[in-house]
Design a protein around this motif. Structure first.
Motif, PDB file in Angstrom:
ATOM      1  N   PRO A   1      -4.885   0.251 -25.915  1.00 32.01           N
ATOM      2  CA  PRO A   1      -4.395   0.098 -24.542  1.00 32.01           C
ATOM      3  C   PRO A   1      -5.313   0.820 -23.564  1.00 32.01           C
ATOM      4  O   PRO A   1      -5.773   1.930 -23.844  1.00 32.01           O
ATOM      5  N   ILE A   2      -5.589   0.171 -22.435  1.00 30.09           N
ATOM      6  CA  ILE A   2      -6.473   0.773 -21.434  1.00 30.09           C
ATOM      7  C   ILE A   2      -5.810   0.842 -20.052  1.00 30.09           C
ATOM      8  O   ILE A   2      -6.424   1.307 -19.103  1.00 30.09           O
ATOM      9  N   GLY A   3      -4.579   0.387 -19.949  1.00 33.32           N
ATOM     10  CA  GLY A   3      -3.872   0.412 -18.678  1.00 33.32           C
ATOM     11  C   GLY A   3      -2.696  -0.532 -18.730  1.00 33.32           C
ATOM     12  O   GLY A   3      -2.232  -0.895 -19.821  1.00 33.32           O
ATOM     13  N   HIS A   4      -2.213  -0.898 -17.563  1.00 33.85           N
ATOM     14  CA  HIS A   4      -1.195  -1.939 -17.493  1.00 33.85           C
ATOM     15  C   HIS A   4      -1.381  -2.739 -16.222  1.00 33.85           C
ATOM     16  O   HIS A   4      -2.008  -2.295 -15.270  1.00 33.85           O
ATOM     17  N   ALA A   5      -0.863  -3.941 -16.268  1.00 31.44           N
ATOM     18  CA  ALA A   5      -0.929  -4.839 -15.115  1.00 31.44           C
ATOM     19  C   ALA A   5       0.157  -5.880 -15.289  1.00 31.44           C
ATOM     20  O   ALA A   5       0.697  -6.060 -16.382  1.00 31.44           O
ATOM     21  N   GLY A   6       0.459  -6.559 -14.204  1.00 28.54           N
ATOM     22  CA  GLY A   6       1.458  -7.611 -14.294  1.00 28.54           C
ATOM     23  C   GLY A   6       2.097  -7.898 -12.963  1.00 28.54           C
ATOM     24  O   GLY A   6       1.569  -7.545 -11.900  1.00 28.54           O
ATOM     25  N   LEU A   7       3.230  -8.537 -13.039  1.00 25.73           N
ATOM     26  CA  LEU A   7       3.973  -8.979 -11.863  1.00 25.73           C
ATOM     27  C   LEU A   7       5.258  -8.181 -11.742  1.00 25.73           C
ATOM     28  O   LEU A   7       5.952  -7.962 -12.744  1.00 25.73           O
ATOM     29  N   ILE A   8       5.573  -7.762 -10.517  1.00 24.04           N
ATOM     30  CA  ILE A   8       6.770  -6.968 -10.266  1.00 24.04           C
ATOM     31  C   ILE A   8       7.499  -7.582  -9.088  1.00 24.04           C
ATOM     32  O   ILE A   8       6.886  -7.858  -8.048  1.00 24.04           O
ATOM     33  N   GLN A   9       8.785  -7.791  -9.243  1.00 29.75           N
ATOM     34  CA  GLN A   9       9.605  -8.270  -8.132  1.00 29.75           C
ATOM     35  C   GLN A   9       9.904  -7.082  -7.222  1.00 29.75           C
ATOM     36  O   GLN A   9      10.423  -6.067  -7.682  1.00 29.75           O
ATOM     37  N   GLN A  10       9.540  -7.190  -5.945  1.00 30.94           N
ATOM     38  CA  GLN A  10       9.741  -6.110  -4.979  1.00 30.94           C
ATOM     39  C   GLN A  10      10.528  -6.638  -3.788  1.00 30.94           C
ATOM     40  O   GLN A  10      10.493  -7.837  -3.499  1.00 30.94           O
ATOM     41  N   LEU A  11      11.181  -5.733  -3.092  1.00 36.43           N
ATOM     42  CA  LEU A  11      11.846  -6.049  -1.832  1.00 36.43           C
ATOM     43  C   LEU A  11      11.088  -5.295  -0.744  1.00 36.43           C
ATOM     44  O   LEU A  11      11.118  -4.057  -0.694  1.00 36.43           O
ATOM     45  N   VAL A  12      10.352  -6.028   0.084  1.00 38.71           N
ATOM     46  CA  VAL A  12       9.508  -5.425   1.117  1.00 38.71           C
ATOM     47  C   VAL A  12      10.073  -5.789   2.477  1.00 38.71           C
ATOM     48  O   VAL A  12      10.095  -6.967   2.852  1.00 38.71           O
ATOM     49  N   GLU A  13      10.561  -4.780   3.175  1.00 40.73           N
ATOM     50  CA  GLU A  13      11.166  -4.976   4.496  1.00 40.73           C
ATOM     51  C   GLU A  13      12.207  -6.089   4.462  1.00 40.73           C
ATOM     52  O   GLU A  13      12.248  -6.959   5.332  1.00 40.73           O
ATOM     53  N   GLY A  14      13.026  -6.086   3.408  1.00 39.92           N
ATOM     54  CA  GLY A  14      14.111  -7.044   3.273  1.00 39.92           C
ATOM     55  C   GLY A  14      13.722  -8.399   2.720  1.00 39.92           C
ATOM     56  O   GLY A  14      14.567  -9.272   2.566  1.00 39.92           O
TER      57      GLY A  14
ATOM     58  N   ARG B   1       2.576 -17.432  -3.121  1.00 38.98           N
ATOM     59  CA  ARG B   1       2.454 -16.180  -2.359  1.00 38.98           C
ATOM     60  C   ARG B   1       2.633 -15.001  -3.308  1.00 38.98           C
ATOM     61  O   ARG B   1       3.668 -14.847  -3.952  1.00 38.98           O
ATOM     62  N   LEU B   2       1.616 -14.199  -3.375  1.00 38.81           N
ATOM     63  CA  LEU B   2       1.629 -12.982  -4.173  1.00 38.81           C
ATOM     64  C   LEU B   2       1.110 -11.856  -3.303  1.00 38.81           C
ATOM     65  O   LEU B   2       0.319 -12.093  -2.381  1.00 38.81           O
ATOM     66  N   ILE B   3       1.549 -10.648  -3.587  1.00 39.90           N
ATOM     67  CA  ILE B   3       1.125  -9.510  -2.785  1.00 39.90           C
ATOM     68  C   ILE B   3       0.619  -8.391  -3.689  1.00 39.90           C
ATOM     69  O   ILE B   3       0.882  -8.375  -4.896  1.00 39.90           O
ATOM     70  N   SER B   4      -0.073  -7.449  -3.082  1.00 42.27           N
ATOM     71  CA  SER B   4      -0.363  -6.151  -3.684  1.00 42.27           C
ATOM     72  C   SER B   4      -0.128  -5.112  -2.602  1.00 42.27           C
ATOM     73  O   SER B   4      -0.594  -5.265  -1.463  1.00 42.27           O
ATOM     74  N   LEU B   5       0.640  -4.083  -2.945  1.00 43.32           N
ATOM     75  CA  LEU B   5       0.944  -2.985  -2.029  1.00 43.32           C
ATOM     76  C   LEU B   5       0.009  -1.835  -2.365  1.00 43.32           C
ATOM     77  O   LEU B   5       0.004  -1.352  -3.501  1.00 43.32           O
ATOM     78  N   ILE B   6      -0.777  -1.384  -1.379  1.00 43.64           N
ATOM     79  CA  ILE B   6      -1.861  -0.451  -1.660  1.00 43.64           C
ATOM     80  C   ILE B   6      -1.851   0.701  -0.666  1.00 43.64           C
ATOM     81  O   ILE B   6      -1.761   0.487   0.555  1.00 43.64           O
ATOM     82  N   HIS B   7      -1.964   1.909  -1.192  1.00 42.01           N
ATOM     83  CA  HIS B   7      -2.077   3.105  -0.363  1.00 42.01           C
ATOM     84  C   HIS B   7      -3.296   2.933   0.559  1.00 42.01           C
ATOM     85  O   HIS B   7      -4.351   2.478   0.112  1.00 42.01           O
ATOM     86  N   PRO B   8      -3.172   3.303   1.832  1.00 45.46           N
ATOM     87  CA  PRO B   8      -4.273   3.082   2.782  1.00 45.46           C
ATOM     88  C   PRO B   8      -5.610   3.719   2.384  1.00 45.46           C
ATOM     89  O   PRO B   8      -6.659   3.239   2.784  1.00 45.46           O
ATOM     90  N   LEU B   9      -5.608   4.791   1.606  1.00 41.42           N
ATOM     91  CA  LEU B   9      -6.857   5.451   1.208  1.00 41.42           C
ATOM     92  C   LEU B   9      -7.405   4.943  -0.124  1.00 41.42           C
ATOM     93  O   LEU B   9      -8.484   5.363  -0.547  1.00 41.42           O
ATOM     94  N   ASN B  10      -6.684   4.042  -0.768  1.00 40.29           N
ATOM     95  CA  ASN B  10      -7.108   3.558  -2.081  1.00 40.29           C
ATOM     96  C   ASN B  10      -8.068   2.370  -1.918  1.00 40.29           C
ATOM     97  O   ASN B  10      -7.710   1.208  -2.097  1.00 40.29           O
TER      98      ASN B  10
ATOM     99  N   GLU C   1       0.374  -3.628   7.740  1.00 36.21           N
ATOM    100  CA  GLU C   1       0.892  -2.366   7.225  1.00 36.21           C
ATOM    101  C   GLU C   1       2.411  -2.490   7.153  1.00 36.21           C
ATOM    102  O   GLU C   1       3.022  -3.099   8.033  1.00 36.21           O
ATOM    103  N   VAL C   2       3.005  -1.919   6.108  1.00 33.80           N
ATOM    104  CA  VAL C   2       4.457  -1.939   5.955  1.00 33.80           C
ATOM    105  C   VAL C   2       4.926  -0.565   5.496  1.00 33.80           C
ATOM    106  O   VAL C   2       4.136   0.230   4.984  1.00 33.80           O
ATOM    107  N   ILE C   3       6.201  -0.334   5.686  1.00 33.06           N
ATOM    108  CA  ILE C   3       6.831   0.856   5.117  1.00 33.06           C
ATOM    109  C   ILE C   3       7.510   0.394   3.832  1.00 33.06           C
ATOM    110  O   ILE C   3       8.348  -0.518   3.841  1.00 33.06           O
ATOM    111  N   PHE C   4       7.120   1.000   2.720  1.00 33.78           N
ATOM    112  CA  PHE C   4       7.671   0.645   1.420  1.00 33.78           C
ATOM    113  C   PHE C   4       8.077   1.939   0.721  1.00 33.78           C
ATOM    114  O   PHE C   4       7.246   2.832   0.522  1.00 33.78           O
ATOM    115  N   ARG C   5       9.367   2.040   0.406  1.00 36.92           N
ATOM    116  CA  ARG C   5       9.910   3.252  -0.216  1.00 36.92           C
ATOM    117  C   ARG C   5       9.524   4.492   0.584  1.00 36.92           C
ATOM    118  O   ARG C   5       9.020   5.476   0.042  1.00 36.92           O
TER     119      ARG C   5
END
Length: 168
Positions: A73-86, A125-134, A151-155
């Motif tokens: 194993p070298i990491g993980h990846a995949g699909l995650i169901q998220q609720l972003v701003e409703g 439609r697919l998304i990736s949520l990324i820290h602004p400095l990453n 930009e969104v507020i997530f958690r």
């Protein structure tokens, strides 16, 4: 389930706690995940159970990325169901163990999951949520055909939302 040139993916099991802990206890890996702090063993075990439950609930989840040549194993990846701003969204997520950074494996994994989601699940439609400095993860998202949408507020945190297509 899913294979790329150098990787194959398999579901998490209870036996994967030590591997997940090796990533979740690494400050550099966790720098841009959640609140940027490492997880305790208890927190890691709780997340492991969430990954397993997500697979059973949605039919997809973050999965262990196995290096074909090294059979490890070298990491993980995949699909995650998220609720972003409703709004329900399907996110492509990826973490790679630090020893494997800079080899294009995150990009390979992300592209594989995008293709799987679009062809097998008919999710355009697919998304990736990324820290602004990453900047590394942002580069992976762009190589995966995503553009910065907003930009969104997530958690309770400000993140960048990259997407394959704008929200209509």
């Amino acid at each position: 389930m899913l294979e790329t040139e150098r990787l194959y993916f398999r579901p998490y099991t209870e036996d994967d706690l030590d591997f997940l802990l090796s990533m979740s206890s690494d400050q550099q890996v966790m720098k841009y995940i959640g609140n940027g702090s490492v997880w305790t063993e208890e927190e890691t075990e709780e997340r492991l159970h969430r990954f397993i439950a997500h697979l059973h609930q949605h039919g997809y989840a973050l999965m262990i990325a196995m290096h074909k040549q090294e059979a490890r194993p070298i990491g993980h990846a995949g699909l995650i169901q998220q609720l972003v701003e409703g709004v329900p969204e399907t996110e492509i997520g990826y973490w790679i163990s630090r020893a494997y950074w800079g080899q294009g494996l995150a990009t390979e994994a992300a592209i594989g999951w995008r293709q799987y989601a679009q062809t097998e699940l008919n999710k355009q439609r697919l998304i990736s949520l990324i820290h602004p400095l990453n900047t590394s993860s942002a580069a992976v998202a762009r190589k995966n055909g995503m553009e910065l949408e907003r930009e969104v507020i997530f958690r309770s945190r400000q993140v960048l939302l990259y997407s394959t297509s704008p929200l209509v």
